[in-house]
Write a protein that holds these residues in place. Structure first.
Motif, PDB file in Angstrom:
ATOM      1  N   MET A  57     -34.474  54.979  33.668  1.00  0.00           N
ATOM      2  CA  MET A  57     -33.306  54.115  33.485  1.00  0.00           C
ATOM      3  C   MET A  57     -33.758  52.744  33.004  1.00  0.00           C
ATOM      4  O   MET A  57     -34.734  52.186  33.504  1.00  0.00           O
ATOM      5  N   HIS A  58     -33.053  52.243  32.026  1.00  0.00           N
ATOM      6  CA  HIS A  58     -33.390  50.945  31.451  1.00  0.00           C
ATOM      7  C   HIS A  58     -32.569  49.855  32.145  1.00  0.00           C
ATOM      8  O   HIS A  58     -31.366  50.007  32.323  1.00  0.00           O
ATOM      9  N   VAL A  59     -33.267  48.786  32.505  1.00  0.00           N
ATOM     10  CA  VAL A  59     -32.615  47.671  33.198  1.00  0.00           C
ATOM     11  C   VAL A  59     -32.575  46.452  32.280  1.00  0.00           C
ATOM     12  O   VAL A  59     -33.363  46.331  31.339  1.00  0.00           O
ATOM     13  N   ARG A  60     -31.660  45.564  32.564  1.00  0.00           N
ATOM     14  CA  ARG A  60     -31.582  44.305  31.815  1.00  0.00           C
ATOM     15  C   ARG A  60     -32.835  43.480  32.120  1.00  0.00           C
ATOM     16  O   ARG A  60     -33.399  43.579  33.209  1.00  0.00           O
ATOM     17  N   ALA A  61     -33.251  42.688  31.174  1.00  0.00           N
ATOM     18  CA  ALA A  61     -34.470  41.887  31.320  1.00  0.00           C
ATOM     19  C   ALA A  61     -34.461  41.115  32.633  1.00  0.00           C
ATOM     20  O   ALA A  61     -33.466  40.475  32.986  1.00  0.00           O
ATOM     21  N   GLY A  62     -35.557  41.221  33.356  1.00  0.00           N
ATOM     22  CA  GLY A  62     -35.726  40.494  34.601  1.00  0.00           C
ATOM     23  C   GLY A  62     -35.056  41.105  35.816  1.00  0.00           C
ATOM     24  O   GLY A  62     -35.133  40.536  36.907  1.00  0.00           O
TER      25      GLY A  62
ATOM     26  N   ALA B 265     -22.248  55.098  50.899  1.00  0.00           N
ATOM     27  CA  ALA B 265     -23.434  54.247  50.734  1.00  0.00           C
ATOM     28  C   ALA B 265     -24.054  54.435  49.354  1.00  0.00           C
ATOM     29  O   ALA B 265     -24.520  53.468  48.738  1.00  0.00           O
ATOM     30  N   VAL B 266     -24.046  55.655  48.856  1.00  0.00           N
ATOM     31  CA  VAL B 266     -24.588  55.929  47.524  1.00  0.00           C
ATOM     32  C   VAL B 266     -23.688  55.292  46.464  1.00  0.00           C
ATOM     33  O   VAL B 266     -24.175  54.652  45.530  1.00  0.00           O
ATOM     34  N   GLN B 267     -22.386  55.431  46.623  1.00  0.00           N
ATOM     35  CA  GLN B 267     -21.462  54.816  45.673  1.00  0.00           C
ATOM     36  C   GLN B 267     -21.598  53.296  45.665  1.00  0.00           C
ATOM     37  O   GLN B 267     -21.564  52.665  44.606  1.00  0.00           O
ATOM     38  N   ALA B 268     -21.809  52.692  46.829  1.00  0.00           N
ATOM     39  CA  ALA B 268     -21.980  51.246  46.910  1.00  0.00           C
ATOM     40  C   ALA B 268     -23.267  50.806  46.214  1.00  0.00           C
ATOM     41  O   ALA B 268     -23.278  49.798  45.495  1.00  0.00           O
ATOM     42  N   ALA B 269     -24.345  51.571  46.396  1.00  0.00           N
ATOM     43  CA  ALA B 269     -25.618  51.241  45.741  1.00  0.00           C
ATOM     44  C   ALA B 269     -25.491  51.365  44.222  1.00  0.00           C
ATOM     45  O   ALA B 269     -25.996  50.512  43.482  1.00  0.00           O
ATOM     46  N   ILE B 270     -24.818  52.402  43.765  1.00  0.00           N
ATOM     47  CA  ILE B 270     -24.607  52.580  42.330  1.00  0.00           C
ATOM     48  C   ILE B 270     -23.805  51.407  41.771  1.00  0.00           C
ATOM     49  O   ILE B 270     -24.162  50.824  40.739  1.00  0.00           O
ATOM     50  N   ALA B 271     -22.731  51.031  42.459  1.00  0.00           N
ATOM     51  CA  ALA B 271     -21.893  49.917  42.001  1.00  0.00           C
ATOM     52  C   ALA B 271     -22.684  48.611  41.962  1.00  0.00           C
ATOM     53  O   ALA B 271     -22.498  47.791  41.055  1.00  0.00           O
ATOM     54  N   GLU B 272     -23.567  48.421  42.918  1.00  0.00           N
ATOM     55  CA  GLU B 272     -24.376  47.204  42.962  1.00  0.00           C
ATOM     56  C   GLU B 272     -25.393  47.163  41.817  1.00  0.00           C
ATOM     57  O   GLU B 272     -25.633  46.115  41.219  1.00  0.00           O
TER      58      GLU B 272
ATOM     59  N   MET C 173     -26.802  45.634  36.425  1.00  0.00           N
ATOM     60  CA  MET C 173     -28.178  45.282  36.056  1.00  0.00           C
ATOM     61  C   MET C 173     -28.814  46.302  35.122  1.00  0.00           C
ATOM     62  O   MET C 173     -29.939  46.119  34.667  1.00  0.00           O
ATOM     63  N   LEU C 174     -28.097  47.390  34.838  1.00  0.00           N
ATOM     64  CA  LEU C 174     -28.597  48.455  33.970  1.00  0.00           C
ATOM     65  C   LEU C 174     -28.022  48.303  32.567  1.00  0.00           C
ATOM     66  O   LEU C 174     -26.915  47.794  32.391  1.00  0.00           O
ATOM     67  N   THR C 175     -28.756  48.779  31.570  1.00  0.00           N
ATOM     68  CA  THR C 175     -28.277  48.697  30.186  1.00  0.00           C
ATOM     69  C   THR C 175     -27.358  49.848  29.825  1.00  0.00           C
ATOM     70  O   THR C 175     -26.658  49.787  28.826  1.00  0.00           O
ATOM     71  N   GLY C 176     -27.402  50.914  30.610  1.00  0.00           N
ATOM     72  CA  GLY C 176     -26.634  52.116  30.288  1.00  0.00           C
ATOM     73  C   GLY C 176     -27.460  53.162  29.581  1.00  0.00           C
ATOM     74  O   GLY C 176     -26.982  54.267  29.312  1.00  0.00           O
ATOM     75  N   GLU C 177     -28.702  52.843  29.254  1.00  0.00           N
ATOM     76  CA  GLU C 177     -29.588  53.816  28.592  1.00  0.00           C
ATOM     77  C   GLU C 177     -30.365  54.578  29.672  1.00  0.00           C
ATOM     78  O   GLU C 177     -31.138  53.991  30.433  1.00  0.00           O
ATOM     79  N   PHE C 178     -30.122  55.878  29.722  1.00  0.00           N
ATOM     80  CA  PHE C 178     -30.774  56.760  30.685  1.00  0.00           C
ATOM     81  C   PHE C 178     -31.338  57.968  29.942  1.00  0.00           C
ATOM     82  O   PHE C 178     -30.708  58.461  29.002  1.00  0.00           O
TER      83      PHE C 178
END
Length: 101
Positions: A9-14, A70-77, A81-86
């Motif tokens: 999974m790609h994350v936003r810089a930093g 708890a999983v849904q909350a972690a995903i939402a959090e 911060m993710l770019t959407g590229e998986f």
């Protein structure tokens, strides 16, 4: 048969460390939901990519885990911060070190 998945999974810089913290904070809950193995990794060569490998008791256990609050909350959090590229691969686990028999 156990179900496996490997995801890059790609994350936003930093944002890598913040997402890693979210992904690694509740291993006991993951185990209770049917996760046998959950690995989170990073590489200095690709600082904006996080690698996750999972082994579940079944594909159904994995899918059911996605409905857990708890999983849904972690995903939402993590999502902002993710770019959407998986890049992901699903597989049937046929054995290996650390995988219950």
């Amino acid at each position: 048969m156990r179900y496996g998945m490997s995801v890059a999974m790609h994350v936003r810089a930093g944002q890598r460390d913040a997402v890693v913290a979210i992904l690694t904070r509740d291993g006991d809950a993951m185990r209770a939901l049917g996760c046998d193995l959950y690995l989170v990794g990073v590489s200095d060569e690709k600082p904006d990519v996080i690698y996750v490998t999972e082994v579940w008791t079944s594909r159904q256990a994995h899918r059911a885990s996605l409905d857990h609050p708890a999983v849904q909350a972690a995903i939402a959090e993590a999502m902002p911060m993710l770019t959407g590229e998986f890049h992901s691969t699903e597989f049937d686990v046929v054995g290996g070190l650390g995988v219950p028999g």
